[in-house]
Each structure stands twice: as C-alpha cells, then as structure tokens.
Write a protein that holds these residues in place. Structure first.
Motif, PDB file in Angstrom:
ATOM      1  N   ILE A 124       0.859  -1.179   0.000  1.00  0.00           N
ATOM      2  CA  ILE A 124       0.000   0.000   0.000  1.00  0.00           C
ATOM      3  C   ILE A 124       0.895   1.229   0.000  1.00  0.00           C
ATOM      4  O   ILE A 124       1.613   1.493   0.962  1.00  0.00           O
ATOM      5  CB  ILE A 124      -0.937   0.016   1.227  1.00  0.00           C
ATOM      6  CG1 ILE A 124      -1.869  -1.197   1.192  1.00  0.00           C
ATOM      7  CG2 ILE A 124      -1.742   1.315   1.270  1.00  0.00           C
ATOM      8  CD1 ILE A 124      -2.770  -1.298   2.412  1.00  0.00           C
ATOM      9  N   TRP A 125       0.857   1.982  -1.092  1.00  0.00           N
ATOM     10  CA  TRP A 125       1.743   3.131  -1.259  1.00  0.00           C
ATOM     11  C   TRP A 125       0.921   4.399  -1.390  1.00  0.00           C
ATOM     12  O   TRP A 125      -0.204   4.376  -1.900  1.00  0.00           O
ATOM     13  CB  TRP A 125       2.605   2.948  -2.515  1.00  0.00           C
ATOM     14  CG  TRP A 125       3.772   2.031  -2.290  1.00  0.00           C
ATOM     15  CD1 TRP A 125       3.719   0.685  -2.066  1.00  0.00           C
ATOM     16  CD2 TRP A 125       5.146   2.402  -2.252  1.00  0.00           C
ATOM     17  NE1 TRP A 125       4.976   0.184  -1.897  1.00  0.00           N
ATOM     18  CE2 TRP A 125       5.879   1.213  -2.006  1.00  0.00           C
ATOM     19  CE3 TRP A 125       5.831   3.594  -2.411  1.00  0.00           C
ATOM     20  CZ2 TRP A 125       7.266   1.210  -1.912  1.00  0.00           C
ATOM     21  CZ3 TRP A 125       7.213   3.599  -2.322  1.00  0.00           C
ATOM     22  CH2 TRP A 125       7.920   2.400  -2.070  1.00  0.00           C
ATOM     23  N   PHE A 126       1.503   5.496  -0.938  1.00  0.00           N
ATOM     24  CA  PHE A 126       0.837   6.768  -1.130  1.00  0.00           C
ATOM     25  C   PHE A 126       1.849   7.874  -1.363  1.00  0.00           C
ATOM     26  O   PHE A 126       3.034   7.748  -1.037  1.00  0.00           O
ATOM     27  CB  PHE A 126      -0.099   7.118   0.027  1.00  0.00           C
ATOM     28  CG  PHE A 126       0.496   6.974   1.395  1.00  0.00           C
ATOM     29  CD1 PHE A 126       0.341   5.795   2.118  1.00  0.00           C
ATOM     30  CD2 PHE A 126       1.198   8.016   1.995  1.00  0.00           C
ATOM     31  CE1 PHE A 126       0.865   5.654   3.390  1.00  0.00           C
ATOM     32  CE2 PHE A 126       1.725   7.890   3.271  1.00  0.00           C
ATOM     33  CZ  PHE A 126       1.563   6.713   3.968  1.00  0.00           C
ATOM     34  N   ALA A 127       1.348   8.948  -1.972  1.00  0.00           N
ATOM     35  CA  ALA A 127       2.154  10.145  -2.213  1.00  0.00           C
ATOM     36  C   ALA A 127       1.624  11.232  -1.294  1.00  0.00           C
ATOM     37  O   ALA A 127       0.422  11.491  -1.258  1.00  0.00           O
ATOM     38  CB  ALA A 127       2.025  10.579  -3.670  1.00  0.00           C
ATOM     39  N   GLU A 128       2.520  11.862  -0.549  1.00  0.00           N
ATOM     40  CA  GLU A 128       2.094  12.937   0.335  1.00  0.00           C
ATOM     41  C   GLU A 128       2.936  14.178   0.108  1.00  0.00           C
ATOM     42  O   GLU A 128       4.128  14.088  -0.238  1.00  0.00           O
ATOM     43  CB  GLU A 128       2.172  12.507   1.801  1.00  0.00           C
ATOM     44  CG  GLU A 128       3.545  12.129   2.302  1.00  0.00           C
ATOM     45  CD  GLU A 128       3.536  11.690   3.755  1.00  0.00           C
ATOM     46  OE1 GLU A 128       2.463  11.393   4.282  1.00  0.00           O
ATOM     47  OE2 GLU A 128       4.631  11.639   4.346  1.00  0.00           O
ATOM     48  N   ASP A 129       2.317  15.337   0.296  1.00  0.00           N
ATOM     49  CA  ASP A 129       3.039  16.590   0.087  1.00  0.00           C
ATOM     50  C   ASP A 129       3.833  16.962   1.335  1.00  0.00           C
ATOM     51  O   ASP A 129       3.853  16.223   2.336  1.00  0.00           O
ATOM     52  CB  ASP A 129       2.079  17.705  -0.325  1.00  0.00           C
ATOM     53  CG  ASP A 129       1.045  18.041   0.743  1.00  0.00           C
ATOM     54  OD1 ASP A 129       1.230  17.649   1.919  1.00  0.00           O
ATOM     55  OD2 ASP A 129       0.050  18.708   0.404  1.00  0.00           O
ATOM     56  N   GLU A 130       4.467  18.125   1.309  1.00  0.00           N
ATOM     57  CA  GLU A 130       5.340  18.532   2.410  1.00  0.00           C
ATOM     58  C   GLU A 130       4.579  18.775   3.705  1.00  0.00           C
ATOM     59  O   GLU A 130       5.164  18.785   4.792  1.00  0.00           O
ATOM     60  CB  GLU A 130       6.104  19.790   2.024  1.00  0.00           C
ATOM     61  CG  GLU A 130       5.217  20.960   1.655  1.00  0.00           C
ATOM     62  CD  GLU A 130       6.004  22.144   1.139  1.00  0.00           C
ATOM     63  OE1 GLU A 130       5.416  23.233   1.016  1.00  0.00           O
ATOM     64  OE2 GLU A 130       7.200  21.976   0.844  1.00  0.00           O
ATOM     65  N   ASP A 131       3.256  18.948   3.590  1.00  0.00           N
ATOM     66  CA  ASP A 131       2.432  19.133   4.789  1.00  0.00           C
ATOM     67  C   ASP A 131       1.881  17.821   5.324  1.00  0.00           C
ATOM     68  O   ASP A 131       1.128  17.806   6.299  1.00  0.00           O
ATOM     69  CB  ASP A 131       1.276  20.091   4.488  1.00  0.00           C
ATOM     70  CG  ASP A 131       1.752  21.489   4.125  1.00  0.00           C
ATOM     71  OD1 ASP A 131       2.727  21.932   4.750  1.00  0.00           O
ATOM     72  OD2 ASP A 131       1.158  22.112   3.220  1.00  0.00           O
TER      73      ASP A 131
END
Length: 315
Positions: free
Chosen positions: A50-57
């Motif tokens: 399970i992968w996700f992309a998250e921003d700097e926040d």
C-alpha cells in the motif's frame, strides 16, 4: 513529494485506509476501509504493498494498492489507483507513485481497471480512465487488453450432456500437449502476445503452472475427447480466492467451428454447479467473438469491462 509504503509509522496504515476518493466510483476504485482490512487479514493486501504520495504538509494526494495471493512473494496486480481531483496533473503524479512501487517490488505487476460497459460514452468516467492509462504507460505498463467479465448464477441453469464429447482425467504430459495444441491459432490476445517471445511449449508450461497455483484443484481438470478417443479440447474448472471460475478451456484447431466449445463450457459449468457454486466468473477478450458468443449461449452475463494494462512480453 514523498512516495512511500504504509510501514514507516504505525499510523501510516490508518492514514492510507482513511483516504477517501473523489472520483467516479465506477472506475472500480470504490474500496472501503473495511474491505481493505478484510484483504489485509487474508494477506492479499499488505502494508508494504500500500503506497501513497504525500506533500510537504503530510497530506495524502494519491494512493495505490497492490494485490497478491495469500502466499505471493510479490504483488500480482495493481488493484486501486487514486489521485485527488485537485491535483493538476494526476497522470504524472500517479506515474511517479507507480514507479516508486515498482522499484521497491522489483517487478511491474499488471493493472486491472474494472469498468461499466458504457464507460467510453461518459465523459467524466472516460477522463478518469485516460489519466490512469497515461500513468500506466509512463510506468512501463504499455500494453492494453480489453476483456469482458462474465458471470453465471444458478438462475441461468445448466445444459445436459449431449454425448458429443467424453471428459476424462489425464496425466500432466497429456495436459501439456493439449495446452500446446490449443495455443495454435488462438484468438486470445495474451496468448498471441506471449507466443511472440516464447515457443508454444514454454507458454504451455507457464499456463499449467498458473492454474496449478490457483485455488482450484488439479483433480478438477479434464480432457475432452470425441467418442472415438480423438482429442477435442480441454476443460479446466478453476477458482479465485472469492468464487468459482471457468479457468481455461478450448478446442484443438482441427475440431473448431463445430460448436464443441459449447460442450466444453457446459461441462465446466455443470462441474461448478454440482459443487453448489452460486457464482461462476469468466473473462474473455472483447475481440474473441466466438468465445464471447459461447458464454452468451450458456447463460453467462457480462457484468463489467476489464481493462488490463501490463508490461510487454519479454524479448
């Protein structure tokens, strides 16, 4: 942007599961947190898949879930790919996410996109498919196959044996020979593609290994002979982790065009029905009109379109 799987922190999995999509649910991505937890409990989803992309926040902007069998060493297929609607270029972000997962896995699992039959005529749905296709291509899944997913239920009934074929158990060597013969002139797109990079016996061995690894039993397999003992075809009832499945079937080249595929499919359907199956699924390529017609005649109904995005055959 940070790309990572849900194992870095105990809270990662909960955060990934809490992700709510904001696209048409018909893209086949309507996985609830409960459904995901059920798959996790069966080891078909795993935190490292399970992968996700998250921003700097720390906001999750995209999520990808890969699926495998309970005993799979690596994931087999991408089951869910979602990007927030506010992301200006969802295809590009999704491609980066897939690339990160592929690098970690050391393989490029295929991507099954489940769709309603009218998806091309619905602009919002067609757009949701388009960026997924773009992402898949950028991540190396450059080959597309469109398939029909069929389903049989007891309400459709089963055909009685006609005596045109005799079904029998056989040795692995006999099944291997049958697989080889059935691949000749096959209308199955995957078979045609694989035969460009391997010979018929290599493909036959791979096909046998695949069905031996499926939840169905080897004892279910049957060869189909004419009454005089001449080989006519092959019937492999199978199963998925969720329900009974048609598996693999076909008629040898010299016996095609005589309606014998109906006899083979009927045998598989009767076998599953006798075991009490309340649902039997099957798939065939949209271009394989004879097989699709056989499913229609047998009372199977199309429940969805499956767009398969995968890497090309090895050279």
């Amino acid at each position: 942007m940070i790309f990572r799987c849900a194992i870095a922190d105990p809270a990662d999995l909960d955060r990934a599961l809490a992700y709510e999509g904001d696209e048409p649910v018909e893209v086949g991505e309507a996985l609830t947190a409960e459904a995901i937890r059920e798959e996790l409990a069966e080891n078909r989803f795993r935190p490292e898949w399970i992968w996700f992309a998250e921003d700097e926040d720390g906001e999750i902007l995209a999520r990808a879930l890969w699926w495998g069998r309970t005993d799979s060493e690596r994931p087999i297929a991408l089951d869910c790919l979602q990007v927030r609607a506010a992301v200006p270029d969802p295809g590009a972000l999704a491609a980066e996410l897939l690339a990160a997962g592929h690098e970690a896995f050391g393989t490029l699992p295929l991507y099954n996109v489940s769709l309603p039959g009218d998806w091309r005529t619905r602009p919002e749905l067609a757009a949701a498919v388009a960026w997924r296709q773009e992402a898949a291509r950028e991540a190396g899944l450059t080959r597309e196959i469109e398939r029909l997913r069929y389903e049989w239920t007891p309400a459709a009934g089963t055909a009685e044996p006609t005596g045109r074929l005799v079904f029998r158990e056989a040795t692995d060597e006999e099944f291997l020979d049958a697989f080889v013969r059935l691949s000749q002139g096959s209308l199955d797109v995957a078979t045609q593609n694989e035969l460009r990079s391997m010979d018929a016996e290599e493909l036959a061995r791979e096909d046998m290994e695949f069905y031996l690894d499926c939840p169905g039993e080897r004892s279910w397999w049957r060869l189909a002979d004419l009454p005089d003992g001449t080989l006519a075809g092959l019937a492999i009832p199978s199963a998925t982790p969720y329900h009974r499945n048609v598996g693999y079937l076909g008629v040898v080249p010299e016996q095609r065009g005589k309606g014998l595929i109906d006899e083979v499919l009927a045998e598989i359907t009767r076998f599953h029905a006798a075991a009490g199956a309340q649902r039997v699924t099957a798939t065939t390529d949209t271009v394989n009109a004879p097989m699709a017609a056989a499913f229609d005649r047998a009372g199977y109904e199309v429940t969805q379109i499956r767009l398969v995005l995968e890497q090309p055959s090895r050279a």
